[in-house]
Scaffold this active site. Structure first.
Site, mmCIF file in Angstrom:
data_model
loop_
_atom_site.group_PDB
_atom_site.id
_atom_site.type_symbol
_atom_site.label_atom_id
_atom_site.label_comp_id
_atom_site.label_asym_id
_atom_site.label_seq_id
_atom_site.Cartn_x
_atom_site.Cartn_y
_atom_site.Cartn_z
ATOM 1 N N LYS A 93 -36.153 -14.423 -47.217
ATOM 2 C CA LYS A 93 -36.030 -14.060 -48.266
ATOM 3 C C LYS A 93 -37.466 -13.190 -48.422
ATOM 4 O O LYS A 93 -38.164 -12.590 -48.720
ATOM 5 C CB LYS A 93 -34.771 -13.159 -48.309
ATOM 6 C CG LYS A 93 -33.715 -13.207 -48.672
ATOM 7 C CD LYS A 93 -32.225 -13.113 -49.850
ATOM 8 C CE LYS A 93 -30.887 -12.879 -49.245
ATOM 9 N NZ LYS A 93 -30.312 -13.003 -50.149
ATOM 10 N N TYR A 147 -38.849 -21.808 -42.993
ATOM 11 C CA TYR A 147 -40.493 -21.831 -43.709
ATOM 12 C C TYR A 147 -41.061 -21.186 -42.666
ATOM 13 O O TYR A 147 -42.442 -19.961 -42.688
ATOM 14 C CB TYR A 147 -40.414 -23.289 -43.939
ATOM 15 C CG TYR A 147 -42.095 -23.109 -44.655
ATOM 16 C CD1 TYR A 147 -42.116 -22.412 -46.553
ATOM 17 C CD2 TYR A 147 -42.959 -23.904 -44.026
ATOM 18 C CE1 TYR A 147 -43.449 -22.503 -46.985
ATOM 19 C CE2 TYR A 147 -44.044 -24.018 -45.200
ATOM 20 C CZ TYR A 147 -44.441 -23.705 -46.081
ATOM 21 O OH TYR A 147 -45.114 -23.263 -46.924
ATOM 22 N N LYS A 151 -42.346 -17.995 -42.715
ATOM 23 C CA LYS A 151 -44.673 -17.515 -42.279
ATOM 24 C C LYS A 151 -44.807 -17.135 -41.490
ATOM 25 O O LYS A 151 -45.324 -16.098 -41.533
ATOM 26 C CB LYS A 151 -44.857 -18.580 -43.288
ATOM 27 C CG LYS A 151 -44.834 -19.573 -43.869
ATOM 28 C CD LYS A 151 -45.572 -18.993 -45.429
ATOM 29 C CE LYS A 151 -45.509 -19.688 -46.669
ATOM 30 N NZ LYS A 151 -46.438 -19.051 -47.652
ATOM 31 N N TYR A 161 -48.878 -3.671 -41.166
ATOM 32 C CA TYR A 161 -49.456 -2.497 -42.810
ATOM 33 C C TYR A 161 -50.598 -2.451 -43.151
ATOM 34 O O TYR A 161 -51.158 -1.921 -42.813
ATOM 35 C CB TYR A 161 -49.442 -3.932 -44.250
ATOM 36 C CG TYR A 161 -47.451 -3.018 -44.541
ATOM 37 C CD1 TYR A 161 -46.455 -3.764 -43.921
ATOM 38 C CD2 TYR A 161 -47.239 -1.482 -45.312
ATOM 39 C CE1 TYR A 161 -45.288 -3.864 -44.180
ATOM 40 C CE2 TYR A 161 -46.092 -2.030 -45.988
ATOM 41 C CZ TYR A 161 -45.303 -2.625 -45.543
ATOM 42 O OH TYR A 161 -43.599 -2.452 -45.330
ATOM 43 N N THR A 177 -51.578 -29.448 -49.200
ATOM 44 C CA THR A 177 -52.325 -29.552 -50.375
ATOM 45 C C THR A 177 -52.734 -30.524 -51.456
ATOM 46 O O THR A 177 -51.008 -30.565 -51.468
ATOM 47 C CB THR A 177 -52.752 -28.172 -51.237
ATOM 48 O OG1 THR A 177 -53.644 -27.402 -50.423
ATOM 49 C CG2 THR A 177 -54.014 -28.205 -52.321
HETATM 50 P P1 NAD Z 1 -44.932 -24.475 -55.372
HETATM 51 O O1 NAD Z 1 -43.442 -24.162 -54.772
HETATM 52 O O2 NAD Z 1 -46.025 -25.194 -56.290
HETATM 53 O O3 NAD Z 1 -45.495 -22.355 -55.782
HETATM 54 C C1 NAD Z 1 -44.418 -21.346 -54.771
HETATM 55 C C2 NAD Z 1 -44.093 -21.036 -56.121
HETATM 56 O O4 NAD Z 1 -43.459 -19.521 -56.055
HETATM 57 C C3 NAD Z 1 -43.203 -21.235 -57.797
HETATM 58 O O5 NAD Z 1 -43.733 -21.046 -58.564
HETATM 59 C C4 NAD Z 1 -42.206 -20.482 -57.457
HETATM 60 O O6 NAD Z 1 -41.463 -20.575 -57.895
HETATM 61 C C5 NAD Z 1 -42.599 -19.460 -57.300
HETATM 62 N N1 NAD Z 1 -41.201 -18.172 -55.571
HETATM 63 C C6 NAD Z 1 -40.343 -18.801 -55.095
HETATM 64 N N2 NAD Z 1 -40.014 -18.008 -54.735
HETATM 65 C C7 NAD Z 1 -39.811 -16.658 -55.315
HETATM 66 C C8 NAD Z 1 -39.277 -15.393 -55.742
HETATM 67 N N3 NAD Z 1 -39.281 -15.240 -53.954
HETATM 68 N N4 NAD Z 1 -40.357 -14.546 -56.442
HETATM 69 C C9 NAD Z 1 -40.863 -14.874 -57.412
HETATM 70 N N5 NAD Z 1 -41.541 -15.972 -56.986
HETATM 71 C C10 NAD Z 1 -41.079 -16.810 -56.290
HETATM 72 O O7 NAD Z 1 -46.184 -23.723 -53.885
HETATM 73 P P2 NAD Z 1 -47.390 -24.617 -53.589
HETATM 74 O O8 NAD Z 1 -47.577 -25.539 -53.057
HETATM 75 O O9 NAD Z 1 -48.248 -24.154 -55.047
HETATM 76 O O10 NAD Z 1 -47.786 -23.515 -52.734
HETATM 77 C C11 NAD Z 1 -47.622 -22.024 -53.479
HETATM 78 C C12 NAD Z 1 -48.652 -21.738 -51.543
HETATM 79 O O11 NAD Z 1 -49.275 -21.821 -50.990
HETATM 80 C C13 NAD Z 1 -47.043 -21.433 -50.635
HETATM 81 O O12 NAD Z 1 -46.936 -19.698 -50.292
HETATM 82 C C14 NAD Z 1 -46.533 -22.399 -49.904
HETATM 83 O O13 NAD Z 1 -46.187 -21.608 -48.522
HETATM 84 C C15 NAD Z 1 -47.988 -22.134 -49.852
HETATM 85 N N6 NAD Z 1 -48.763 -23.308 -48.544
HETATM 86 C C16 NAD Z 1 -48.996 -24.581 -50.017
HETATM 87 C C17 NAD Z 1 -49.065 -25.698 -49.369
HETATM 88 C C18 NAD Z 1 -49.442 -27.060 -49.732
HETATM 89 O O14 NAD Z 1 -49.680 -28.065 -49.357
HETATM 90 N N7 NAD Z 1 -48.979 -26.549 -51.207
HETATM 91 C C19 NAD Z 1 -49.242 -26.021 -48.011
HETATM 92 C C20 NAD Z 1 -49.390 -24.400 -47.268
HETATM 93 C C21 NAD Z 1 -49.197 -23.521 -47.902
#
Ligand code: NAD
Ligand code: UDP
Length: 312
Positions: A93, A147, A151, A161, A177
């Protein structure tokens, strides 16, 4: 500039909030606090340019954000396998309904909007290192699909869009990361190994540990996000470190740096766990003039220090 960061209380989001505030921007941090935490952003709370809006992006944004927004970084989505599989439907979602809400809001505001996509869209890759033109190898039916496919469809929505409404978009594919403010319980390899090592508990290598990842320190990543947002190329662009390492090697290094007495043990490999991962970052170098600067030893030591001070 007024900037909205969805997922701003998460690991990467909180570092991005801090970076942009230091740049002089006004930041709205939107988060539903599923995996994000107040303590990640507590030190920013007194900054008059910082505002927190508790909100789930699966609900429309237009009635909760009143300011004009120039740029949006869409990071709202649980990112670790443990967290995104906890409620796979919510993960899908966030990447479908949630992404449409973010895009609609960007359309209404005329905002530029960046999507935090992921190396997971390449699945278990047969092309190594992964270039942006590679279309991936994802199991649509497996436990990671909520996931990975989420994505993938998010990228598609961004492009549609852009084509249909001429929306000003950017797409980055983030590779693994790490750094301070990773959640202690998110199940990712770096946080797990550091917490296990600091508590002198067994270090849990999944499989034989020969699978590889390439780990990027969060400060480098945030600079890459900023460079991507503030140039003209739509993407997708890979952002990550090219320093590929096996998981067993990571276990040994963390044991060594923490001077831990932990033993390394071997557990079963999760389903669909990618065997290898390393970004080709030629495009990021060319278009963003970006490459990581912080090596693993420096980054992991800062991360270990963070966990030493934050572990309960
Ligand atoms: P994280 O889980 O720490 O942060 C995600 C944040 O999104 C959290 O604060 C969570 O509460 C919030 N969130 C989740 N669903 C939500 C919703 N429906 N509405 C509002 N807020 C919501 O993860 P992260 O590592 O900081 O990742 C941040 C982004 O980067 C993500 O989109 C993730 O897919 C992407 N990403 C991260 C990595 C990594 O290695 N950390 C790698 C690839 C992509
Ligand atoms: N991993 C591991 N032990 C752990 C956690 C993870 O061996 O305690 C492995 C996992 O199987 C994968 C790699 O480390 O091969 C990276 O896992 P992570 O969950 O950090 O990220 P992702 O799989 O999404 O790249």
């Amino acid at each position: 500039m007024n900037i909205l960061i969805t997922g701003g209380a998460g690991f990467i989001g909180s570092h991005l909030c801090e970076f942009l505030l230091n740049n002089g921007d006004k930041i709205i941090c939107m988060d539903n606090f599923f995996t994000g935490r107040i303590r990640n952003i507590k030190h920013l709370e007194d900054n008059p340019n910082f505002k927190v809006i508790p909100h789930d992006i699966t609900q429309p944004l237009r009635n909760v954000v009143k300011e004009h927004i120039d740029q949006i970084y869409n990071l709202a989505c649980p990112a670790s396998p443990v967290h995104y599989q906890f409620d796979p439907i919510e993960t899908i979602k966030a990447n479908t309904l949630g992404v449409i809400n973010v895009l609609e809001f960007a359309k209404l505001n005329g905002s530029r909007v960046l999507q935090a996509s992921t190396s997971e869209i390449y699945g278990d890759p047969e092309i190594h290192p992964q270039v942006e033109t590679y279309r991936g190898n994802v199991n649509t039916l497996g436990p990671r699909a909520c996931y990975d496919e989420g994505k993938r469809v998010a990228e598609t929505l961004f492009m549609d869009y852009h084509r249909k409404y001429n929306l000003n978009i950017r797409i980055v594919r983030i590779f693994n990361t790490y750094g301070p403010r990773m959640a202690e319980n998110d199940g990712r390899v770096i946080s797990n190994f550091i917490v296990q090592a600091l508590k002198n508990k067994d270090i849990t290598v999944f499989g034989d540990g020969s699978q590889t990842r390439s780990f990027c320190y969060v400060k480098d990543l945030v600079q890459g996000l900023y460079n991507m947002m503030n140039q003209d190329y739509v993407g997708p662009v890979n952002l990550g470190n090219t320093n590929e390492t096996t998981i067993i090697e990571i276990a040994k290094k963390i044991t060594n740096y923490t001077k831990s007495s932990s033993k390394i043990i071997f557990n079963s490999l999760p389903e669909d766990d990618p065997k290898q991962r390393k970004p080709d970052i030629s495009l990021a170098k060319e278009k963003l003039n970006w490459e990581p600067k912080i090596n693993f030893e420096e980054g992991i030591k800062k991360t270990i220090e963070y966990f030493k001070s934050s572990l309960s």
